[in-house]
Design a protein around this motif. Structure first.
Motif, mmCIF file in Angstrom:
data_model
loop_
_atom_site.group_PDB
_atom_site.id
_atom_site.type_symbol
_atom_site.label_atom_id
_atom_site.label_comp_id
_atom_site.label_asym_id
_atom_site.label_seq_id
_atom_site.Cartn_x
_atom_site.Cartn_y
_atom_site.Cartn_z
ATOM 1 N N VAL A 116 0.836 -1.193 0.000
ATOM 2 C CA VAL A 116 0.000 0.000 0.000
ATOM 3 C C VAL A 116 0.875 1.249 0.000
ATOM 4 O O VAL A 116 1.728 1.423 0.883
ATOM 5 N N ASP A 117 0.676 2.087 -1.011
ATOM 6 C CA ASP A 117 1.321 3.402 -1.022
ATOM 7 C C ASP A 117 0.420 4.338 -0.229
ATOM 8 O O ASP A 117 -0.373 5.099 -0.781
ATOM 9 N N ALA A 118 0.544 4.256 1.088
ATOM 10 C CA ALA A 118 -0.416 4.932 1.970
ATOM 11 C C ALA A 118 -0.372 6.443 1.825
ATOM 12 O O ALA A 118 -1.390 7.122 2.018
ATOM 13 N N ALA A 119 0.782 6.995 1.482
ATOM 14 C CA ALA A 119 0.890 8.441 1.336
ATOM 15 C C ALA A 119 0.049 8.953 0.168
ATOM 16 O O ALA A 119 -0.319 10.127 0.137
ATOM 17 N N ALA A 120 -0.259 8.070 -0.786
ATOM 18 C CA ALA A 120 -1.019 8.478 -1.967
ATOM 19 C C ALA A 120 -2.520 8.196 -1.826
ATOM 20 O O ALA A 120 -3.293 8.596 -2.697
ATOM 21 N N LEU A 121 -2.926 7.493 -0.760
ATOM 22 C CA LEU A 121 -4.347 7.148 -0.602
ATOM 23 C C LEU A 121 -5.136 8.314 -0.012
ATOM 24 O O LEU A 121 -4.618 9.078 0.804
ATOM 25 N N PRO A 148 1.030 7.179 5.873
ATOM 26 C CA PRO A 148 0.185 8.368 5.784
ATOM 27 C C PRO A 148 0.872 9.558 6.444
ATOM 28 O O PRO A 148 1.890 9.413 7.131
ATOM 29 N N ASP A 149 0.314 10.712 6.249
ATOM 30 C CA ASP A 149 0.834 11.912 6.884
ATOM 31 C C ASP A 149 0.897 11.715 8.391
ATOM 32 O O ASP A 149 0.029 11.083 8.995
ATOM 33 N N VAL A 150 1.943 12.258 9.012
ATOM 34 C CA VAL A 150 2.157 12.055 10.443
ATOM 35 C C VAL A 150 0.966 12.552 11.262
ATOM 36 O O VAL A 150 0.620 11.979 12.305
ATOM 37 N N GLY A 151 0.294 13.606 10.785
ATOM 38 C CA GLY A 151 -0.878 14.107 11.492
ATOM 39 C C GLY A 151 -2.026 13.111 11.475
ATOM 40 O O GLY A 151 -2.757 12.965 12.469
ATOM 41 N N GLN A 152 -2.189 12.403 10.351
ATOM 42 C CA GLN A 152 -3.241 11.385 10.271
ATOM 43 C C GLN A 152 -2.942 10.217 11.195
ATOM 44 O O GLN A 152 -3.843 9.658 11.820
ATOM 45 N N ILE A 153 -1.680 9.843 11.295
ATOM 46 C CA ILE A 153 -1.318 8.753 12.201
ATOM 47 C C ILE A 153 -1.551 9.160 13.643
ATOM 48 O O ILE A 153 -2.090 8.384 14.448
ATOM 49 N N GLN A 157 -6.269 6.309 16.251
ATOM 50 C CA GLN A 157 -5.788 5.227 17.112
ATOM 51 C C GLN A 157 -5.795 3.896 16.376
ATOM 52 O O GLN A 157 -4.891 3.073 16.543
ATOM 53 N N GLU A 158 -6.816 3.662 15.547
ATOM 54 C CA GLU A 158 -6.916 2.400 14.801
ATOM 55 C C GLU A 158 -5.719 2.222 13.862
ATOM 56 O O GLU A 158 -5.188 1.118 13.711
ATOM 57 N N LEU A 159 -5.283 3.317 13.254
ATOM 58 C CA LEU A 159 -4.133 3.255 12.351
ATOM 59 C C LEU A 159 -2.848 2.986 13.132
ATOM 60 O O LEU A 159 -2.007 2.190 12.713
ATOM 61 N N ARG A 160 -2.702 3.641 14.294
ATOM 62 C CA ARG A 160 -1.516 3.404 15.122
ATOM 63 C C ARG A 160 -1.484 1.961 15.612
ATOM 64 O O ARG A 160 -0.424 1.328 15.644
ATOM 65 N N ASP A 161 -2.640 1.431 15.982
ATOM 66 C CA ASP A 161 -2.695 0.029 16.423
ATOM 67 C C ASP A 161 -2.295 -0.916 15.293
ATOM 68 O O ASP A 161 -1.582 -1.902 15.510
#
Length: 603
Positions: A116-121, A148-153, A157-161
């Protein structure tokens, strides 16, 4: 006083020694077939592009030669992006099927790897993280090729998990270097940090600024940053590449743009190995050194060379460059290809020397090296005019040598293709290019001519260059080191002297002999044959108990695989042979269409 008898005995012994030396030189001269290229064949008899497997090719059924489904890797991100190209090339080299989707919701199925190119999603990461969690629960291994962008992370919480991030320490961590741990890429542990400021300035070209993530329990770190603050505990160091266990699947994360580079091929191979108990995949098995514009046969740039080296170009090559290069080659465990330059400046009156040409051809052949032809020049001369001049010189020298390797350097594609159409280069089978980015390091220049990339700059070996070498040894068992003599004989103001450059060359190449000595040395044309066989190869593998069976198709000669396993070792190979590369990694040679690898230990 020497008696007549002793004098006669001494004279006889000296005569015998003199005769033996003379006979040896005469024999070597007679057996030196420098005018015949052992690699010259009718290229129509070689495997061509049409015989190669290409992932994602239209009409691909997703099945191998035995009607079995291929392992599948799916890329989610922008089509045509550098990361998609890396995933596609990796799928081609490892014989996987390839799928691409711009949206995570568009893909249905359970691929082996989901990159996954998460930065582009675009979308709600709480929803996207939930979807990816469903994949890992189904046993799919998810690779975040970017984050993803550090702010989105920080906000999700679900993404960090999902990523195994316990804390977002900062948006930007400026580190002093990078630490690559043992067991991920081949070549062992390495710290990419200069011993002093001067070395850092010269070699440090890696990204030392990236978001600072602290990982949670249940993660495994493969590469991390080394903070300038030496008091921080190891678990506080910013993570670069890591894995989180999300059984039955895994989540891998790459904090940076490494999957947009050729290094991404090795990172994906290492990830595949880390996601299961063993991994086996085909490799080229070739280690080479390419001396570009070496030798040059015309007396050019004399004023500058006399100022720098107190020698003409002829003297510089014969007295300094050739002895140093031959010495490094003999200690390197690499094949040597000398891409000759009859001239570099076609606009002056200096012409190549026929006697010098014959002398170098004999020396190159005596070292079991290969002579190729360079496309480089410093004058504004059309490729057709350059080649016309080169082959007029060859004709005058009465040497009908058939070149099979051509150095294209960083030439435009059109110039390289113009060279391929030259009548005198009808025996050409491979083009060597300098690495300028991207991930297609081996492939096809045309339907019948292969392309291989000199991935390491032997005169300017940087930290990122070293990571790239280790990654491509991991992915392809392949390394090609470029020594550009044109940089020495036509030096720029920023270039160091040969004394400095040769010392760098010797010291930078030396470790690779020990680290990757299990792989074979190969000239450019020898590598070409192995590239053709590897690209045409299809294979299937199965394991039962302690026996791993490999079946191959599409090639006649021996082919090679890397087997990586965490807890087992190779005991024997029926139908082939093996060499240990390092702990947990073995080079398998398949001499027959079916081989059986017997393992010892837990698989």
């Amino acid at each position: 006083m020497v008696s007549r008898r002793n004098f006669f005995s001494i004279a006889t012994i000296m005569a015998i020694i003199f005769f033996l030396f003379q006979f040896t030189n005469i024999a070597l001269e007679a057996w030196n077939n420098y005018d015949a290229n052992r690699y010259a064949v009718d290229i129509h008899d070689l495997k061509d592009r049409g015989m190669a497997y290409l992932a994602g090719l239209h009409g691909d059924t997703g099945e191998n030669s035995w009607g079995e489904p291929r392992g599948t890797v799916v890329f989610v991100g922008e089509a045509g992006s550098p990361m998609e190209a890396t995933v596609k090339n990796w799928a081609t080299y490892t014989k996987r099927a390839m799928g691409t989707s711009r949206d995570l919701e568009e893909w249905v199925g359970a691929p082996e790897l989901l990159v996954v190119d998460a930065a582009a999603l675009r979308g709600d990461w709480q929803v996207l993280a939930g979807r990816l969690t469903e994949y890992t629960a189904a046993g799919v291994n998810v690779v975040f090729g970017s984050l993803p962008d550090v702010g989105q992370i920080a906000a999700c919480q679900e993404l960090r998990d999902l990523l195994g991030i316990e804390e977002v320490r900062g948006e930007n961590a400026a580190v002093a270097g990078l630490h690559l741990y043992r067991g991920f890429l081949l070549g062992g542990e390495v710290i990419y940090q200069g011993k002093d400021q001067a070395e850092d300035l010269r070699r440090q070209d890696m990204d030392l600024s990236f978001p600072w993530y602290i990982l949670s329990a249940g993660t495994k770190t493969y590469m991390k940053g080394i903070p300038e603050d030496g008091s921080l505990r190891p678990e506080e160091h910013p993570a670069v590449i890591w894995r989180r266990s999300a059984e039955p699947g895994y989540v891998f994360a790459v904090n940076g743009s490494y999957l947009e580079d050729a290094a991404g091929l090795g990172i994906l191979s290492a990830i595949a190995a880390e996601s299961r108990s063993y991994s086996v995949y085909p490799v080229v098995n070739a280690q080479g050194m390419v001396a570009a514009s070496f030798p040059s046969l015309a007396m050019e740039n004399s004023q500058e060379l006399l100022r720098r080296y107190s020698r003409s170009m002829r003297g510089l090559f014969q007295d300094i460059l050739w002895p140093d290069l031959a010495g490094v080659y003999q200690k390197s465990h690499m094949g040597l290809t000398c891409m000759m330059a009859p001239e570099l400046d076609y606009g002056d009156n200096a012409k190549p020397d026929q006697a010098l040409f014959i002398s170098y051809m004999k020396s190159i052949n005596a070292l079991s090296a290969e002579a190729g032809l360079t496309g480089q020049r410093v004058s504004d001369t059309d490729m057709a005019d350059k080649l016309a001049s080169d082959f007029a010189f060859l004709e005058a020298a009465k040497l009908e040598y058939q070149f099979t390797a051509f150095y294209g350097g960083e030439l435009p594609e059109k110039e390289v293709m113009d060279a391929l159409g030259w009548e005198g280069l009808s025996s050409l089978r491979t083009v060597v290019s300098a690495y300028t980015g991207g991930s297609e390091v081996i492939g096809w220049q045309s339907e019948r001519v292969t392309r291989q990339t000199a991935i390491a700059d032997g005169l300017d070996h940087t930290f990122m260059g070293d990571l790239r070498v280790r990654a491509l040894e991991t992915a392809l068992g392949y390394n090609s080191v470029l020594v550009d003599a044109g940089r020495v004989v036509w030096p720029g103001p920023e270039d160091s002297s040969w004394e400095v450059l040769s010392e760098r060359l010797a010291s930078d190449i030396a470790p690779y002999r020990e680290l990757f000595g299990a792989f074979d040395a190969a000239t450019a044309s020898q590598c070409d044959q192995r590239i053709r066989d590897m690209l045409a190869l299809d294979f299937t593998e199965s394991i039962e108990g302690q026996q791993l069976t490999l079946r191959t198709a599409g090639t006649d000669g021996p082919v090679w695989f890397i087997l990586r396993t965490a807890n087992a070792t190779v005991e024997k190979v029926e139908g082939g042979s093996f060499r240990r590369i390092e702990a947990g990694a073995f080079l398998i040679q398949a001499d027959q269409e079916e081989i059986v690898v017997t393992l010892r230990g837990q698989v």
